[in-house]
Design an enzyme around this catalytic site. Structure first.
Site, PDB file in Angstrom:
ATOM      1  N   HIS A 159     -24.794  23.595   4.238  1.00  0.00           N
ATOM      2  CA  HIS A 159     -25.015  24.074   2.871  1.00  0.00           C
ATOM      3  C   HIS A 159     -24.001  25.165   2.557  1.00  0.00           C
ATOM      4  O   HIS A 159     -23.739  26.020   3.412  1.00  0.00           O
ATOM      5  CB  HIS A 159     -26.434  24.653   2.746  1.00  0.00           C
ATOM      6  CG  HIS A 159     -26.696  25.279   1.409  1.00  0.00           C
ATOM      7  ND1 HIS A 159     -26.930  24.525   0.284  1.00  0.00           N
ATOM      8  CD2 HIS A 159     -26.722  26.583   1.021  1.00  0.00           C
ATOM      9  CE1 HIS A 159     -27.113  25.344  -0.741  1.00  0.00           C
ATOM     10  NE2 HIS A 159     -26.992  26.596  -0.319  1.00  0.00           N
ATOM     11  N   CYS A 197       0.821  -1.215   0.000  1.00  0.00           N
ATOM     12  CA  CYS A 197       0.000   0.000   0.000  1.00  0.00           C
ATOM     13  C   CYS A 197       0.855   1.265   0.000  1.00  0.00           C
ATOM     14  O   CYS A 197       0.708   2.121  -0.865  1.00  0.00           O
ATOM     15  CB  CYS A 197      -0.922  -0.034   1.213  1.00  0.00           C
ATOM     16  SG  CYS A 197      -1.945   1.426   1.368  1.00  0.00           S
ATOM     17  N   THR A 253       1.512 -11.399   5.032  1.00  0.00           N
ATOM     18  CA  THR A 253       2.475 -11.287   3.924  1.00  0.00           C
ATOM     19  C   THR A 253       1.857 -10.744   2.638  1.00  0.00           C
ATOM     20  O   THR A 253       2.538 -10.630   1.613  1.00  0.00           O
ATOM     21  CB  THR A 253       3.136 -12.659   3.664  1.00  0.00           C
ATOM     22  OG1 THR A 253       2.099 -13.645   3.580  1.00  0.00           O
ATOM     23  CG2 THR A 253       4.089 -13.034   4.790  1.00  0.00           C
ATOM     24  N   GLY A 254       0.563 -10.409   2.665  1.00  0.00           N
ATOM     25  CA  GLY A 254      -0.046  -9.648   1.573  1.00  0.00           C
ATOM     26  C   GLY A 254      -0.224 -10.391   0.268  1.00  0.00           C
ATOM     27  O   GLY A 254      -0.478 -11.605   0.238  1.00  0.00           O
ATOM     28  N   GLY A 262      11.165 -13.760   6.361  1.00  0.00           N
ATOM     29  CA  GLY A 262      10.811 -14.716   7.400  1.00  0.00           C
ATOM     30  C   GLY A 262      10.295 -16.022   6.824  1.00  0.00           C
ATOM     31  O   GLY A 262       9.565 -16.030   5.838  1.00  0.00           O
TER      32      GLY A 262
HETATM   33  C1  LIG Z   1      -1.318  -0.064  -7.362  1.00  0.00           C
HETATM   34  C2  LIG Z   1      -2.158  -0.415  -6.141  1.00  0.00           C
HETATM   35  C3  LIG Z   1      -3.004   0.540  -5.608  1.00  0.00           C
HETATM   36  C4  LIG Z   1      -3.755   0.237  -4.479  1.00  0.00           C
HETATM   37  N1  LIG Z   1      -4.585   1.201  -3.990  1.00  0.00           N
HETATM   38  C5  LIG Z   1      -5.334   0.931  -2.912  1.00  0.00           C
HETATM   39  C6  LIG Z   1      -6.167   1.928  -2.362  1.00  0.00           C
HETATM   40  O1  LIG Z   1      -6.227   3.064  -2.847  1.00  0.00           O
HETATM   41  N2  LIG Z   1      -6.903   1.614  -1.278  1.00  0.00           N
HETATM   42  C7  LIG Z   1      -6.856   0.368  -0.713  1.00  0.00           C
HETATM   43  O2  LIG Z   1      -7.558   0.136   0.269  1.00  0.00           O
HETATM   44  N3  LIG Z   1      -6.073  -0.598  -1.227  1.00  0.00           N
HETATM   45  C8  LIG Z   1      -5.311  -0.349  -2.292  1.00  0.00           C
HETATM   46  N4  LIG Z   1      -4.491  -1.316  -2.793  1.00  0.00           N
HETATM   47  C9  LIG Z   1      -4.491  -2.629  -2.136  1.00  0.00           C
HETATM   48  C10 LIG Z   1      -3.602  -2.574  -0.872  1.00  0.00           C
HETATM   49  O3  LIG Z   1      -2.302  -2.177  -1.227  1.00  0.00           O
HETATM   50  C11 LIG Z   1      -3.581  -3.932  -0.190  1.00  0.00           C
HETATM   51  O4  LIG Z   1      -4.896  -4.382   0.027  1.00  0.00           O
HETATM   52  C12 LIG Z   1      -2.867  -3.844   1.140  1.00  0.00           C
HETATM   53  O5  LIG Z   1      -1.550  -3.382   0.971  1.00  0.00           O
HETATM   54  C13 LIG Z   1      -2.860  -5.201   1.830  1.00  0.00           C
HETATM   55  O6  LIG Z   1      -2.190  -5.101   3.043  1.00  0.00           O
HETATM   56  P1  LIG Z   1      -1.436  -6.361   3.685  1.00  0.00           P
HETATM   57  O7  LIG Z   1      -0.800  -5.850   4.925  1.00  0.00           O
HETATM   58  O8  LIG Z   1      -2.338  -7.510   3.748  1.00  0.00           O
HETATM   59  O9  LIG Z   1      -0.303  -6.755   2.623  1.00  0.00           O
HETATM   60  P2  LIG Z   1       0.860  -5.938   1.922  1.00  0.00           P
HETATM   61  O10 LIG Z   1       0.612  -4.488   1.931  1.00  0.00           O
HETATM   62  O11 LIG Z   1       1.094  -6.598   0.620  1.00  0.00           O
HETATM   63  O12 LIG Z   1       2.104  -6.170   2.876  1.00  0.00           O
HETATM   64  C14 LIG Z   1       2.703  -7.406   3.038  1.00  0.00           C
HETATM   65  C15 LIG Z   1       4.163  -7.177   3.376  1.00  0.00           C
HETATM   66  O13 LIG Z   1       4.727  -8.425   3.765  1.00  0.00           O
HETATM   67  C16 LIG Z   1       6.048  -8.499   3.292  1.00  0.00           C
HETATM   68  N5  LIG Z   1       6.402  -9.924   3.241  1.00  0.00           N
HETATM   69  C17 LIG Z   1       5.857 -10.876   2.437  1.00  0.00           C
HETATM   70  N6  LIG Z   1       6.396 -12.074   2.712  1.00  0.00           N
HETATM   71  C18 LIG Z   1       7.301 -11.869   3.698  1.00  0.00           C
HETATM   72  C19 LIG Z   1       8.166 -12.722   4.414  1.00  0.00           C
HETATM   73  N7  LIG Z   1       8.188 -14.034   4.183  1.00  0.00           N
HETATM   74  N8  LIG Z   1       8.970 -12.185   5.349  1.00  0.00           N
HETATM   75  C20 LIG Z   1       8.935 -10.848   5.606  1.00  0.00           C
HETATM   76  N9  LIG Z   1       8.127  -9.993   4.978  1.00  0.00           N
HETATM   77  C21 LIG Z   1       7.309 -10.505   4.036  1.00  0.00           C
HETATM   78  C22 LIG Z   1       5.991  -7.813   1.941  1.00  0.00           C
HETATM   79  O14 LIG Z   1       7.277  -7.334   1.582  1.00  0.00           O
HETATM   80  C23 LIG Z   1       4.991  -6.688   2.202  1.00  0.00           C
HETATM   81  O15 LIG Z   1       5.658  -5.492   2.537  1.00  0.00           O
HETATM   82  C24 LIG Z   1      -3.682  -1.047  -3.887  1.00  0.00           C
HETATM   83  C25 LIG Z   1      -2.820  -2.010  -4.427  1.00  0.00           C
HETATM   84  C26 LIG Z   1      -2.060  -1.697  -5.520  1.00  0.00           C
HETATM   85  C27 LIG Z   1      -1.108  -2.740  -6.071  1.00  0.00           C
END
Ligand SMILES: Cc1cc2nc3c(=O)[nH]c(=O)nc-3n(C[C@H](O)[C@H](O)[C@H](O)COP(=O)(O)OP(=O)(O)OC[C@H]3O[C@@H](n4cnc5c(N)ncnc54)[C@H](O)[C@@H]3O)c2cc1C
Ligand SMILES: NC(=O)c1ccc[n+]([C@@H]2O[C@H](COP(=O)([O-])OP(=O)(O)OC[C@H]3O[C@@H](n4cnc5c(N)ncnc54)[C@H](O)[C@@H]3O)[C@@H](O)[C@H]2O)c1
Length: 509
Positions: free
Chosen positions: A488, A84, A186-187, A157
């Site tokens: 308004h 994000c 991990t997203g 990790g």
């Molecule tokens: C171009 C784009 C625009 C977006 N715009 C929006 C928006 O405007 N509004 C919105 O709500 N959502 C938006 N999103 C979606 C949003 O980015 C995700 O839903 C959000 O980031 C998910 O959060 P998360 O913490 O689950 O995962 P992530 O943000 O993906 O974070 C996971 C983290 O885990 C780390 N990781 C993974 N595996 C390991 C490991 N084994 N060891 C250590 N670290 C690890 C990664 O490096 C990453 O930094 C957008 C996505 C994209 C691609």
């Protein structure tokens, strides 16, 4: 007063209907007492270890520390904030804003009496402003970690046991981080398409599309979802000829159908072209331009298209590579999403998962809600996440924001419903600023007037929607919004008028 009492009574009836309905997706209101709680481990271990420092992971880590739990967060990318902050929400919104300013300067300022001889894009400066916003925010999270005493380990990790994570650190070493509870955050990562190799130069994912070194003359976008329409808007405003190829019959297939039609027309007016029910069969990068071969989604005649840059934005998949899930036996579904119960616990005791890596909308604010609720469950508190009330916003111009059910979903549920609409053409503030394209649409249960869904297309719809989100959370009737005094002249008055139209009649149309 009588009306307010009336609407509360009708709300009660509505909640009975909704709770009987059973079809509402992922609504949990659970107390974790008697739940899994802390797994056993030695006293110098962390109470909570979070793998991943995105909106799910970093928020979970801060909340855990605030609850007095000893917490470590492991992140591999070297900066916090995840997809994000680094390559998603924030840089895309920075570019959407900058490109909108350019577009307005070029096309709208003169009609407001603001004239200048020429306006041009300084792309390096635009990209630098985006990068500055990102680095300020990611550093800000490091500051929050220090303030809240979250231990931060930079590295990759992987599980060696359900309570131990081995980290290959960015500096090149290895360390074992132990935790009584481990949260996987991990997203997700971009989905690639068969036969199409992303090189982040000519065939780009959203990450490459956030840093193109020049404005492509022709941009082909594969997928008319959130990323395709937002990044297509950015480059279209800066001068690219944008063609969006979409496999489905509609853009943003999850959007309310009526709003979607108006949204598509609006984007077409902005010169975005759409090829719906079309799939990309192959991509040839041998020449100076990229040649795409297309085919109708259900087979049939092929056609070709040329592009300088192709953006692959056909969805994202849960990222668990190298995490060692199989080693500890964490269950996933066919799409690779980690399966969790209502308390975000996996099938392995002491291991939890949140955010994009589990089922549900892939949105930053949803990941944050998951993170807070997950650690509250771990700490033995009750928590509440309702995925039916997660707002979605497409940050184009106009923006499209929605919460709750679409008309198609309400119909499918067999609910008798009323609809109230109000166009921004009849909203005085929108007319005053000459930015009046859009509509508010409210769906309410006919019998009780309880609001079931709200859909807004307008400038700043992403801000306007939160009044509706709150209304849904409180089980409000449309009459509750209609009888609330709105300042308004504001765009928010359109929501009040649409609410009036839902249970009675609007004034200004
Ligand atoms: C171009 C784009 C625009 C977006 N715009 C929006 C928006 O405007 N509004 C919105 O709500 N959502 C938006 N999103 C979606 C949003 O980015 C995700 O839903 C959000 O980031 C998910 O959060 P998360 O913490 O689950 O995962 P992530 O943000 O993906 O974070 C996971 C983290 O885990 C780390 N990781 C993974 N595996 C390991 C490991 N084994 N060891 C250590 N670290 C690890 C990664 O490096 C990453 O930094 C957008 C996505 C994209 C691609
Ligand atoms: N404003 C926001 O909140 C925001 C912005 C960007 C991304 N995101 C999140 O990121 C996730 C990923 O975004 P996205 O736009 O890549 O995915 P998406 O799921 O929003 O859209 C993908 C689109 O690609 C289409 N598609 C799939 N395969 C295709 C193919 N082979 N050919 C042509 N079209 C195809 C789908 O039908 C769909 O319309 C989204 O789920 C969204 O939750 C959110």
């Amino acid at each position: 007063m009588a009306a307010a009492i009336g609407s509360i009574a009708r709300r009660k009836a509505a909640s009975t209907f909704l709770s009987n309905n059973g079809k509402f997706y992922y609504s949990f209101f659970l107390s974790s007492r008697g739940g899994r709680g802390f797994a056993t481990a030695s006293s110098d271990d962390n109470d909570v270890v979070v793998v991943g420092g995105g909106p799910g992971g970093y928020v979970a880590a801060i909340k855990a520390a605030q609850l007095g739990l000893k917490t470590t967060c492991i992140e591999k990318r070297g900066t916090l904030g995840g997809t994000c902050l680094n390559v998603g929400c924030i840089p895309s919104k920075a570019l959407l804003h900058s490109s909108h300013m350019f577009h307005e300067a070029k096309h709208s300022f003169a009609s407001h009496g603001v004239k200048f001889s020429s306006v041009e894009v300084d792309l390096p400066a635009m990209l630098a402003q985006k990068d500055k916003a990102v680095s300020n925010l990611t550093r800000g999270i490091e500051g929050l970690f220090k303030k809240n005493k979250v231990n931060y380990v930079k590295g990759y990790g992987k599980f060696v046991s359900p309570s131990e994570v081995s980290v290959d650190t960015i500096e090149g070493g290895n360390t074992i981080v132990k935790g009584k509870n481990i949260i996987i955050a991990t997203g997700s990562d971009v989905k690639s398409l068969p036969g199409i190799t992303i090189d982040e130069k000519r065939i780009v994912s959203s990450t490459g599309a956030l840093s193109l070194s020049e404005v492509p003359k022709k941009l082909v976008v594969i997928g008319a979802g959130y990323i395709g329409l937002e990044m297509g808007s950015v480059w279209g405003r800066l001068g690219s000829e944008v063609t969006v190829v979409e496999f489905a019959a509609d853009i943003v297939p999850t959007m309310d159908g009526e709003i979607r039609k108006q949204f598509q027309r609006s984007l077409e007016k902005q010169k975005m072209k759409f090829m719906l029910k079309t799939k990309v069969v192959s991509v040839d990068t041998a020449g100076d331009s990229v040649k795409l071969t297309l085919e109708s989604a259900d087979g049939g005649n092929q056609s070709t298209l040329e592009a300088d840059v192709v953006l692959v934005s056909a969805g994202r998949f849960p990222f668990t590579a190298g995490l060692g899930l199989d080693k500890i036996g964490v269950e996933t579904d066919k799409a690779g999403r980690i399966l969790v119960n209502g308390k975000f616990a996996t099938n392995v005791p002491g291991v939890y998962a949140i955010g994009d890596v589990i089922p549900g909308p892939m949105l930053a604010h949803k990941a944050e809600e998951d993170g807070v609720a997950c650690v509250e469950f771990i700490a033995g508190k009750g928590a509440h996440v309702d995925y039916d009330m997660v707002p979605g916003v497409v940050y184009t111009h106009p923006e499209v924001a929605s919460v709750g059910k679409t008309e198609e979903q309400v119909k499918a549920l067999g609910v008798q419903y009323s609809v109230g609409k109000f166009p921004f053409m009849a909203n005085s503030r929108a007319k005053a600023i000459d930015d009046a394209e859009g509509i508010v649409k409210i769906l309410a249960e006919k019998e009780t007037d309880k609001i079931l869904g709200v859909h807004i297309m307008s400038p700043n719809a992403g801000e306007l929607i939160h009044e509706a989100v709150l209304a849904l959370h409180y089980g409000a009737a449309s009459e509750d919004i209609a009888r609330t005094c709105h300042a308004h002249p504001t765009m928010s008055e359109a929501l009040k008028e649409a609410a009036m139209a839902t249970y009675d009649k609007p004034i200004h149309i």
